[in-house]
Write an enzyme that holds these catalytic residues in place. Structure first.
Site, short mmCIF file in Angstrom:
data_model
loop_
_atom_site.label_atom_id
_atom_site.label_comp_id
_atom_site.label_asym_id
_atom_site.label_seq_id
_atom_site.Cartn_x
_atom_site.Cartn_y
_atom_site.Cartn_z
N HIS A 20 43.83 47.83 52.38
CA HIS A 20 42.57 47.34 52.94
C HIS A 20 42.45 47.74 54.42
O HIS A 20 41.38 48.14 54.88
CB HIS A 20 42.53 45.80 52.88
CG HIS A 20 42.49 45.23 51.50
ND1 HIS A 20 43.53 44.52 50.96
CD2 HIS A 20 41.51 45.24 50.56
CE1 HIS A 20 43.20 44.11 49.75
NE2 HIS A 20 42.00 44.54 49.46
N ASP B 72 40.48 51.45 42.89
CA ASP B 72 39.55 50.94 41.87
C ASP B 72 38.56 52.06 41.57
O ASP B 72 37.39 52.00 41.98
CB ASP B 72 38.86 49.67 42.38
CG ASP B 72 39.86 48.54 42.59
OD1 ASP B 72 40.49 48.11 41.61
OD2 ASP B 72 40.05 48.14 43.75
N LEU C 66 49.35 49.98 46.30
CA LEU C 66 49.24 48.65 46.88
C LEU C 66 48.10 47.89 46.23
O LEU C 66 47.04 48.45 45.97
CB LEU C 66 49.01 48.74 48.40
CG LEU C 66 50.11 49.39 49.21
CD1 LEU C 66 49.87 49.17 50.70
CD2 LEU C 66 51.49 48.89 48.82
N ARG D 50 47.46 42.03 43.63
CA ARG D 50 48.15 41.45 42.47
C ARG D 50 49.63 41.82 42.42
O ARG D 50 50.37 41.22 41.64
CB ARG D 50 47.42 41.85 41.18
CG ARG D 50 46.05 41.17 41.07
CD ARG D 50 45.40 41.34 39.72
NE ARG D 50 44.25 40.45 39.56
CZ ARG D 50 42.96 40.80 39.72
NH1 ARG D 50 42.64 42.04 40.04
NH2 ARG D 50 41.99 39.91 39.55
O1 PAF Z 1 37.43 45.65 45.09
C1 PAF Z 1 37.27 44.44 45.37
O2 PAF Z 1 38.03 43.84 46.13
C2 PAF Z 1 36.08 43.71 44.77
O3 PAF Z 1 35.81 44.14 43.49
C3 PAF Z 1 34.81 43.78 45.65
C4 PAF Z 1 34.31 45.20 45.80
C5 PAF Z 1 35.10 43.21 47.03
C6 PAF Z 1 33.70 42.95 45.01
O4 PAF Z 1 34.06 41.62 44.86
#
Ligand code: PAF
Length: 278
Positions: A33, A150, A184, A187
């Site tokens: 992140h 994702d 990473l 979860r």
């Molecule tokens: O990838 C994520 O953390 C979530 O799916 C998101 C994009 C913040 C939407 O809740």
């Protein structure tokens, strides 16, 4: 870093800016992140992150209630990374009335893979992302950064932005990995010590499948990869080679360089996903 809980406060905080760069998250922030936030810094005149665990994208039996919430640590990490505004709505701020109006992504993309195993997941994601975009980028447009971890989510969001002509540039961030290769993920924290050692086998299986596909394509390779994980105690949902452009099954004539191998598998109680472009 300014923290806004309500949409009004957020809009006030963003009023002086013309092009926010936005990183939506569900919190429990890890280096992946933070890398997205760092990537966002030069892409706008203000860097905004959001933390919101979105009930709409969890199935009833999934981990909404136990999803790790690490507010203090998240704030510290965002601040240190240079994030200027954090949007952290409470549920009643973002969904003051039941969210009956939803964004339903194209089933041709959203009902595959993750959408097949988590029905309604991408409707929940698209709906909250559309709403977050309206809150954060709705005044002037801007940039939004999503991780390739994702992969399918990234494609769904790109398609949504394109088809609704949203004035938003979607930028993809590379997947961050632990030194052993594990992608990473928030979860990963659910894994026991022993499971954590085993967890790298998913990314290894994906890479091996990509290599073998590059040598001699064939769907039997996918089954062999799943069987390999099963033999190690995993319960795989899918390990599959797809076209990057639409996630349709790869054909033998598809060139290396246009493909992605994606996988989802459960190790104990933890479901992990990963992918590898090749
Ligand atoms: O990838 C994520 O953390 C979530 O799916 C998101 C994009 C913040 C939407 O809740």
């Amino acid at each position: 870093m300014l923290i806004a809980h309500t949409i009004d406060d957020l809009r006030q905080a963003l009023a002086p800016y013309r092009r926010p760069a936005f990183v939506p998250t569900m919190g429990n922030l890890h280096d992946g992140h933070i890398a997205l936030v760092e990537q966002a810094l030069p892409l706008g005149d203000v860097t905004v992150a959001s933390i919101f665990v979105n009930r709409l994208q969890f199935l009833p039996h999934e981990d909404f209630d136990s999803y790790p919430r690490t507010w203090e640590a998240d704030c510290n990490r965002l601040q240190a990374a240079g994030c200027k505004v954090l949007f952290a709505p409470r549920e009643a701020d973002l969904y003051p009335e039941p969210q009956t109006f939803k964004v339903h992504p194209d089933p041709a993309l959203a009902d595959l893979l993750e959408g097949h195993f988590r029905p309604g997941f991408f409707t929940g994601v698209a709906t909250v992302v559309m709403k977050l975009f309206a809150c954060v980028l709705g005044q002037s447009g801007g940039t939004a950064v999503f991780g390739k971890k994702d992969y399918q989510q990234l494609l769904v969001i790109r398609q949504m932005v394109r088809q609704f002509a949203l004035p938003i540039t979607v930028v993809a961030g590379e997947t961050c990995r632990a030194p052993d290769g594990l992608a990473l993920s928030s979860r990963n924290g659910y894994l026991s010590l022993q499971e954590r050692q085993e967890a790298v086998a998913l990314s290894q299986a994906l890479r091996q499948l990509a290599v073998r596909w590059g040598q001699q394509p064939g769907v039997e390779l996918e089954k062999q990869a799943m069987d390999g994980l099963r033999a190690r105690g995993w319960q795989p949902d899918y390990l599959t080679v797809r076209r990057r452009v639409d996630l349709q099954p790869a054909r033998a004539e598809d060139a290396v360089g246009t493909l992605v191998v994606l996988g989802a598998a459960r190790l104990g109680a933890t479901r992990l996903i990963d992918n590898w472009e090749f």
